[in-house]
Design an enzyme around this catalytic site. Structure first.
Site, short mmCIF file in Angstrom:
data_model
loop_
_atom_site.label_atom_id
_atom_site.label_comp_id
_atom_site.label_asym_id
_atom_site.label_seq_id
_atom_site.Cartn_x
_atom_site.Cartn_y
_atom_site.Cartn_z
N LYS A 69 -13.18 2.29 9.88
CA LYS A 69 -12.32 3.29 9.23
C LYS A 69 -13.07 4.19 8.24
CE LYS A 69 -7.72 1.25 9.40
NZ LYS A 69 -6.54 0.96 8.57
N ASP A 105 -1.60 6.09 7.06
CA ASP A 105 -1.00 4.87 6.48
C ASP A 105 -0.06 5.18 5.30
OD1 ASP A 105 -1.91 2.93 8.18
OD2 ASP A 105 -3.70 2.46 7.01
P1 NAP Z 1 -8.93 -4.93 3.13
O1 NAP Z 1 -9.42 -3.54 2.92
O2 NAP Z 1 -9.87 -5.97 3.62
O3 NAP Z 1 -8.31 -5.44 1.71
C1 NAP Z 1 -7.87 -6.77 1.56
C2 NAP Z 1 -7.21 -6.94 0.20
O4 NAP Z 1 -6.67 -8.26 0.14
C3 NAP Z 1 -8.16 -6.79 -0.99
O5 NAP Z 1 -7.48 -6.25 -2.07
C4 NAP Z 1 -8.54 -8.25 -1.25
O6 NAP Z 1 -8.96 -8.50 -2.58
C5 NAP Z 1 -7.22 -8.93 -1.00
N1 NAP Z 1 -7.36 -10.36 -0.70
C6 NAP Z 1 -7.87 -10.91 0.43
N2 NAP Z 1 -7.80 -12.26 0.35
C7 NAP Z 1 -7.25 -12.57 -0.85
C8 NAP Z 1 -6.90 -13.77 -1.51
N3 NAP Z 1 -7.14 -14.96 -0.94
N4 NAP Z 1 -6.32 -13.71 -2.73
C9 NAP Z 1 -6.07 -12.50 -3.31
N5 NAP Z 1 -6.37 -11.30 -2.73
C10 NAP Z 1 -6.96 -11.33 -1.52
O7 NAP Z 1 -7.70 -4.99 4.14
P2 NAP Z 1 -6.62 -3.82 4.43
O8 NAP Z 1 -7.09 -2.98 5.56
O9 NAP Z 1 -6.29 -3.18 3.15
O10 NAP Z 1 -5.38 -4.69 5.00
C11 NAP Z 1 -4.67 -5.58 4.17
C12 NAP Z 1 -3.43 -6.09 4.91
O11 NAP Z 1 -2.54 -5.01 5.17
C13 NAP Z 1 -3.72 -6.73 6.28
O12 NAP Z 1 -2.89 -7.85 6.43
C14 NAP Z 1 -3.33 -5.65 7.27
O13 NAP Z 1 -2.90 -6.17 8.52
C15 NAP Z 1 -2.16 -5.02 6.53
N6 NAP Z 1 -1.93 -3.61 6.94
C16 NAP Z 1 -0.69 -3.28 7.41
C17 NAP Z 1 -0.43 -1.97 7.80
C18 NAP Z 1 0.93 -1.60 8.33
O14 NAP Z 1 1.03 -0.54 8.95
N7 NAP Z 1 1.96 -2.39 8.08
C19 NAP Z 1 -1.43 -0.99 7.69
C20 NAP Z 1 -2.69 -1.35 7.19
C21 NAP Z 1 -2.94 -2.68 6.83
P3 NAP Z 1 -10.49 -8.30 -3.02
O15 NAP Z 1 -10.67 -6.83 -3.27
O16 NAP Z 1 -10.63 -9.14 -4.23
O17 NAP Z 1 -11.33 -8.79 -1.87
#
Ligand code: NAP
Length: 283
Positions: A69, A105
């Protein structure tokens, strides 16, 4: 498919889990559009060649998912201002050989809120997470609510993001995600949004927020869509709070891309049904 079929694809690694092919192909079929949507696993080292291939084959558009991305941006001809601010692209349109990048998004999130009849004017929002999805959602939220607090496990990312959002209209602050900060911030907020991956399949027994911090008069939006009802949402529902799952955001961000590629309004109900069937292992 028949002569002149237009191709849309999604590139990422891994890609087998993506719901987008099923969601978009159902929409093309329903509307009788001569398009097909194909998933391609593209390794990091191959991204440059994949984009060359997309150009050579005149693929009409594509979605971009993990891990491309951010890195996709340097291979595009133009990136729109919202995607530039967010710092990532999830949707690309091929206009006569020019690849134009967008991030849908934030708009998908805002449309999901609108569909639920949630108005954020004058409201206080707590957003958990500061990753890619959080950036898209927070640039939207900062322009519409009155106070936005970002809580993240890695505190520095929350503080940095809050700094970038300053001046967009609401009061913003970024803090570390701790039991103490959660308890304090949730005590008087109107909307809680989870953008962390906590609670996502296969870790379905985890919630980013303890049950006793939730209240009946809170709206809880979990953007995680697999499972359909996360542990956080089940806590919130049991307490009597209004809950919003991640499917609406997923369908709406897809519907925006669909319209960009085809020029036709997306059949969102068909797409939503397909996503839910897929998540429930039906069909
Ligand atoms: P990302 O960039 O990898 O970010 C992950 C986030 O989760 C970071 O803030 C990370 O914190 C936090 N995190 C991960 N494990 C954790 C834990 N054990 N305890 C506390 N915080 C934790 O991922 P992303 O692309 O933003 O996606 C995040 C979620 O959103 C996924 O489940 C994805 O499927 C979902 N999503 C949904 C949509 C939709 O259309 N509904 C769209 C996009 C994404 P750190 O910064 O400390 O690592």
């Amino acid at each position: 498919m028949w002569s002149g079929t237009k191709v849309i694809c999604v590139i990422g690694d891994p890609i087998d889990h993506s719901l987008s092919p099923r969601m978009h192909n159902a929409a093309f079929k329903y509307l009788g559009l001569n398009y097909v949507y194909v998933p391609f696993r593209v390794l990091k080292a191959d991204l440059k060649y994949a984009v060359k291939g997309i150009r050579a084959l005149n693929i009409r558009g594509f979605n971009v998912t993990i891990p491309h991305k951010v890195s996709i941006m340097k291979f595009l001809d133009e990136v729109d201002s919202t995607a530039l601010k967010i710092g990532s692209v999830n949707t690309v349109v091929n206009e006569d050989g020019k690849l134009l990048g967008y991030n849908t998004d934030g708009l998908g999130f805002s449309e999901a809120l609108r569909e639920e009849g949630i108005n954020l004017e004058g409201k206080k929002v707590v957003l958990i997470g500061a990753g890619g999805a959080s950036r898209a959602v927070s640039f939207y939220l900062a322009g519409v609510c009155s106070k936005l607090t970002i809580l993240n496990r890695t505190r520095s990312k929350a503080v940095k993001l809050a700094g970038e959002l300053t001046g967009l209209g609401c009061k913003v602050c970024g803090k570390g995600l701790t039991t103490k900060s959660l308890e304090k911030e949730l005590a008087d907020c109107d909307l809680l949004v989870n953008t962390t991956s906590v609670g996502m399949y296969p870790n379905v027994g985890e919630s980013p927020v303890p049950r006793n911090f939730l209240r009946k008069d809170l709206v809880v939006f979990d953007i995680v869509y697999n499972p359909l009802e996360t542990l956080l949402l089940s806590y919130a529902r049991e307490i009597g709070a209004k809950v919003v799952d991640g499917v609406g955001m997923l369908v709406n961000q897809g519907a925006i891309g669909f319209k960009m590629w085809t020029g036709v309004e997306a059949p969102k109900e068909i797409m939503k049904r397909e996503v839910i069937d897929s998540l429930l292992g039906r069909g």
